[in-house]
Design an enzyme around this catalytic site. Structure first.
Site, PDB file in Angstrom:
ATOM      1  N   LYS A 104      -2.479  12.598  -3.789  1.00 34.70           N
ATOM      2  CA  LYS A 104      -1.455  11.812  -4.476  1.00 34.70           C
ATOM      3  C   LYS A 104      -0.625  12.688  -5.678  1.00 34.70           C
ATOM      4  CE  LYS A 104      -1.135   7.204  -4.863  1.00 34.70           C
ATOM      5  NZ  LYS A 104      -1.497   6.275  -3.708  1.00 34.70           N
ATOM      6  N   GLY A 216       2.835  -8.814  -9.356  1.00 31.70           N
ATOM      7  CA  GLY A 216       3.701  -7.571  -9.076  1.00 31.70           C
ATOM      8  C   GLY A 216       4.551  -8.198  -7.957  1.00 31.70           C
ATOM      9  N   GLY A 218       6.939  -5.865  -6.539  1.00 29.94           N
ATOM     10  CA  GLY A 218       7.562  -4.800  -5.828  1.00 29.94           C
ATOM     11  C   GLY A 218       7.570  -4.735  -4.389  1.00 29.94           C
ATOM     12  N   ASN A 219       7.523  -3.348  -3.940  1.00 28.46           N
ATOM     13  CA  ASN A 219       7.667  -3.508  -2.507  1.00 28.46           C
ATOM     14  C   ASN A 219       6.335  -4.203  -1.665  1.00 28.46           C
ATOM     15  OD1 ASN A 219       6.070  -1.783  -0.108  1.00 28.46           O
ATOM     16  ND2 ASN A 219       8.239  -1.802   0.338  1.00 28.46           N
ATOM     17  N   GLY A 221       4.224  -6.658  -3.341  1.00 31.21           N
ATOM     18  CA  GLY A 221       4.150  -8.130  -3.442  1.00 31.21           C
ATOM     19  C   GLY A 221       5.250  -8.821  -2.869  1.00 31.21           C
TER      20      GLY A 221
HETATM   21  N1  GLU Z   1       1.208   4.889  -1.358  1.00 34.23           N
HETATM   22  C1  GLU Z   1       0.765   4.122  -0.255  1.00 34.23           C
HETATM   23  C2  GLU Z   1      -0.968   4.224  -0.587  1.00 34.23           C
HETATM   24  O1  GLU Z   1      -1.131   4.032  -1.854  1.00 34.23           O
HETATM   25  C3  GLU Z   1       1.143   4.759   1.072  1.00 34.23           C
HETATM   26  C4  GLU Z   1       0.443   6.288   1.170  1.00 34.23           C
HETATM   27  C5  GLU Z   1       1.058   6.963   2.301  1.00 34.23           C
HETATM   28  O2  GLU Z   1       1.889   6.295   3.164  1.00 34.23           O
HETATM   29  O3  GLU Z   1       0.884   8.204   2.351  1.00 34.23           O
HETATM   30  O4  GLU Z   1      -1.526   3.691   0.069  1.00 34.23           O
END
Ligand code: GLU
Length: 414
Positions: A104, A216, A218-219, A221
């Site tokens: 991350k 929420g 965003g994308n 929600g």
């Molecule tokens: N950001 C999303 C998650 O937390 C997707 C991560 C990704 O597609 O690598 O799962």
């Protein structure tokens, strides 16, 4: 004091490690990221002044495959939130059976106070600074909070300029024109609905007679709302960072979306009662969907939740102490690593197509997503039922941690 997300993630892991009887060395190596990289991004702002931002990437574990996980742009990002989120990615990819590890990233910035041009500069500076750590077979970022397909497009450009090759599989969640898939934007929200559909079957609830509240907008929600309505649920409350709106007779998703696009916030939405995020959480409903940030269901408010199912669209919304309260109150929690896994599963499909040159139809993409998530749900429920007296998160951790631990042993890393 606010709970530290990384310590929460370690507590969840420690419980599973103990149950699985993992030896000490293995436990220690799975409690921390393999690599943690911190850099400073320097850009020239629109006013001509130099602006600097702290940026992170946590590469948690790659025993199952390349590090994989999103990038957040958020003013409250810290090294520890990024560490926690990278651990959760590791367990999420493992649980859904993907040949991917967990990672991350984050940049400490407030996108609401930055122009489009400044966001482009930050994105490109990030991809350039971290280029040597990224690649389709090393570490694959994706969108997350306050980042999107445009962010990925900028990053892909800067990355490819830095390394001198075309490598679209380095980023997922890209625009369709650059090797993304049309299903990816909705995949996380759709996945929330697929896993909730399975949970409703499991507890014997009828979607057509059920209500939902989404925290929420965003994308995650928004697309969860869209697909919940398709399933026949009535959505009676929404919130965003400006506050919450509630109407027990239902608020149509399209109306909320139109209002949000026009006014940038949901706060003054007509024909609904305005309230705080905290009040929204306490309203009567069948399904509560936290789809914003971590650490929102805590020991302070868990007892006030009246929903029968909690579907965790966000990462890490529930603390370990809150989990105990919810369990004692017989609330069925679909844990984040299962509930919001649609995003990374969709990312995996995109990566597979980038690497193989295939091009899936939207139907195939969504059908496969449904299969992978339904299967993961069944696996978790099976463990949940055989183990007894554990919650769904603990069941998911048992499955996920075991796979990573087995991969570590097979590689002789411990
Ligand atoms: N950001 C999303 C998650 O937390 C997707 C991560 C990704 O597609 O690598 O799962």
């Amino acid at each position: 004091m606010k709970n530290n997300a990384f310590i929460e993630s370690q507590k969840q892991f420690d419980w599973a490690a103990k149950q699985l009887n993992l030896d000490k060395k293995l436990r220690t190596s799975l409690r921390y990221p393999q690599n943690f990289i911190q850099k400073r991004l320097i850009i020239r702002g629109d006013d001509g002044r130099i602006k600097t931002f702290t940026a992170f990437r946590s590469q948690y574990n790659n025993a199952l495959g390349p590090f994989k996980g999103g990038l957040r742009f958020h003013p409250e990002e810290t090294a520890d939130t990024v560490r926690a989120l990278s651990a959760w990615m590791t367990w999420k990819c493992s649980l859904t059976g993907l040949p991917l590890g967990g990672g991350k990233g984050g940049v400490v910035c407030n996108p609401k106070k930055l122009s489009e041009k400044e966001l482009e500069k930050i994105s490109k500076a990030y991809a350039k600074k971290f280029a040597k750590h990224f690649g389709p077979w090393t570490d694959i970022p994706a969108p997350d909070v306050y980042t999107n397909s445009q962010t990925m497009a900028w990053m892909l450009e800067a990355y490819e300029q830095s390394v001198g090759i075309s490598a679209p599989g380095t980023f997922t969640g890209k625009p369709v024109e650059l090797g993304g898939h049309e299903g990816r934007t909705e995949a996380t929200g759709l996945g929330v609905v697929i896993t909730t559909r399975e949970a409703m079957k499991h507890v014997g609830m009828n979607p057509k007679k059920s209500t939902a509240i989404i925290q929420g907008f965003g994308n995650v929600g928004q697309y969860a709302a869209k697909h919940f309505e398709k399933l026949g649920l009535k959505i009676i409350g929404y919130s965003d960072s400006s506050g919450a709106i509630f109407n027990k007779n239902g608020i149509k998703f399209e109306d909320a979306l139109k209002f949000k696009i026009k006014n940038k916030s949901l706060r003054k939405f007509p024909k609904a009662e305005a309230m705080s995020n905290e009040q929204l959480l306490e309203q009567n409903c069948d399904i509560f969907i936290p789809a914003a940030l971590e650490n929102v269901i805590t020991e302070k408010n868990a007892d006030k939740i009246k929903a029968k199912i909690i579907a965790e669209g966000a990462n890490g919304p529930t603390t370990v102490k809150a989990d105990e309260i919810l369990y004692n109150n017989s609330i069925f929690v679909i844990p984040d690593l299962l509930c919001n896994a649609g995003g990374v599963v969709g990312s995996y499909f995109e990566w597979v197509q980038n690497n193989s040159g295939e091009n899936w139809t939207l139907k195939k993409y969504n059908d496969e997503l449904d299969k992978v998530l339904t299967n993961a749900f069944q696996t978790v429920v099976k463990t949940y039922e055989t183990e007894k007296h554990i919650n769904m998160r603990q069941a998911a951790y048992l499955v996920a941690v075991k796979r990573v631990a087995d991969a570590m042993k097979l590689r002789g890393r411990v």
